[in-house]
Design an enzyme around this catalytic site. Structure first.
Site, short mmCIF file in Angstrom:
data_model
loop_
_atom_site.label_atom_id
_atom_site.label_comp_id
_atom_site.label_asym_id
_atom_site.label_seq_id
_atom_site.Cartn_x
_atom_site.Cartn_y
_atom_site.Cartn_z
N SER A 32 37.20 -17.38 -87.65
CA SER A 32 38.07 -18.33 -88.34
C SER A 32 38.17 -19.68 -87.64
O SER A 32 38.55 -20.67 -88.25
CB SER A 32 39.48 -17.74 -88.47
OG SER A 32 40.00 -17.42 -87.20
N ASP A 278 48.98 -22.44 -86.88
CA ASP A 278 49.56 -21.17 -87.30
C ASP A 278 49.52 -20.21 -86.12
O ASP A 278 49.32 -20.62 -84.97
CB ASP A 278 48.86 -20.62 -88.55
CG ASP A 278 47.42 -20.17 -88.29
OD1 ASP A 278 47.02 -20.07 -87.13
OD2 ASP A 278 46.70 -19.92 -89.29
N HIS A 281 45.69 -20.35 -84.79
CA HIS A 281 44.75 -21.46 -84.84
C HIS A 281 45.33 -22.79 -84.39
O HIS A 281 46.44 -23.14 -84.79
CB HIS A 281 44.18 -21.60 -86.26
CG HIS A 281 43.57 -20.33 -86.74
ND1 HIS A 281 44.23 -19.46 -87.57
CD2 HIS A 281 42.37 -19.77 -86.46
CE1 HIS A 281 43.45 -18.41 -87.81
NE2 HIS A 281 42.32 -18.56 -87.13
#
Ligand SMILES: *[C@@H]1O[C@H](CO)[C@@H](O)[C@H](O)[C@H]1NC(C)=O
Ligand SMILES: *[C@@H]1O[C@H](CO)[C@@H](O)[C@H](O)[C@H]1NC(C)=O
Length: 303
Positions: A32, A278, A281
């Site tokens: 991600s 978040d 990240h």
């Protein structure tokens, strides 16, 4: 874990390829930290193509990037002189001439341990390589085999994985963490990493950079769920006012579907004041710093 927290980026920036571009192409693999929308096209819950993701991106558009704005791959592409970003390989933009600047094969919740990706319905690294092979065929059709070989060997390859193997698998999977100690599990990851690099090299890649971003012990989700955390992990970044919580929602665990339009009500107003966007990240502001560090390391290697 030593290699996971260190980084290496080999840039050999001597030949200008296209006007303004320092290299002909950029190829991106991993999880991600690097995904720019491949997971939008998968039946996985690990996505970021809804608000408040992308809140500070162009036109405030959520794209699948796990950030309020740009990820480090975007900033690296800009610095290398690309006029547009490498398209997510599964997206409709990944066709024709657009493929000639490279492509992004990364998939959120993928990792060095194949079952990490499979259990999250993400694209395992082996499948990312298959997609890259398919990509090679498409490029050869457009510019011919000889030109394609040159493009592929002169391009830069970025790989970032390993966080999901721990956060979205090992730590939460009793079958796994009772079978292996963290060191044993790390050894498996290192072996798979070495194999991936060999395979990539075998397919023609020559300039390969590897990173995990950021150090795993600093992730807000990890600090929240797995203990008290260590402040030293954030010292390097201490000019930011908030280092332990993410901006989205309560900032304690929210990521992916938990960071959504409902959590927006309590999402911070200025993500630049946060290290983390978040629970997993970095914010765009920190991605800028991380990309600069990577590029500096790469430039230092050629001097
Ligand atoms: C391959 O590269 C050469 C030299 O740069 C160029 O003249 C030629 O048009 C390219 N071939 C194709 C099919 O694009
Ligand atoms: C957001 O925070 C950054 C860093 O403190 C600051 O430079 C910027 O001006 C702030 N933006 C707004 C809109 O307040």
């Amino acid at each position: 874990m030593g290699f996971l927290s260190s980084y290496l980026l080999c840039l050999f920036l001597s030949l200008p390829w296209a006007y303004g571009q320092l290299v002909p192409a950029l190829f991106i693999f991993g999880d991600s930290v690097m995904d720019v929308g491949n997971n939008n096209h998968l039946p996985t819950l690990i996505k970021a193509n809804f608000p408040p993701y992308g809140r500070d991106f162009f036109n405030h558009t959520p794209t699948g990037r796990f950030s309020n704005g740009k990820i480090s791959a975007d900033i690296i592409a800009e610095t290398l002189g690309f006029a547009s970003y490498q398209p997510a390989y599964l997206s409709s933009e990944a066709k024709g001439e657009n493929l000639l600047i490279g492509a992004n094969f990364a998939s959120a919740a993928s990792g060095y341990y194949e079952p990490t990706a499979n259990s999250n319905l993400a694209i395992p690294l082996s499948k990312q390589l298959d997609n890259y092979k398919e990509y090679q065929g498409k490029v050869a059709e457009i510019i011919g085999a000889a030109n394609a070989t040159s493009l592929l060997s002169s391009g830069i390859y970025l790989l970032s994985a390993g966080n999901s193997d721990f956060v979205q698998n090992y730590y939460i999977n009793p079958l796994l963490n009772s079978a292996y100690t963290p060191d044993q599990f790390s050894n498996i990851l290192v072996q798979n990493y070495a194999q991936f690099i060999k395979d990539l090299y075998g397919l023609g890649a020559r300039k390969i950079g590897v990173t995990t971003l950021p150090p795993i012990g600093c992730l807000p989700t990890v600090l929240t769920l797995f203990g008290s955390g260590k402040m030293e992990c954030v010292e390097r970044l201490n000019r930011f006012t908030e280092t332990r919580r993410g901006c989205c929602g309560t900032g304690l665990v929210e990521t992916s579907i938990l960071c959504n339009p409902l959590s927006s009500v309590i999402t911070c107003t200025n993500a630049s004041e946060y290290v983390f966007w978040d629970g997993f990240h970095p914010s765009e502001a920190v991605n800028q710093i991380l990309a600069n560090n990577l590029l500096t390391a790469g430039f230092a290697l050629i001097s």
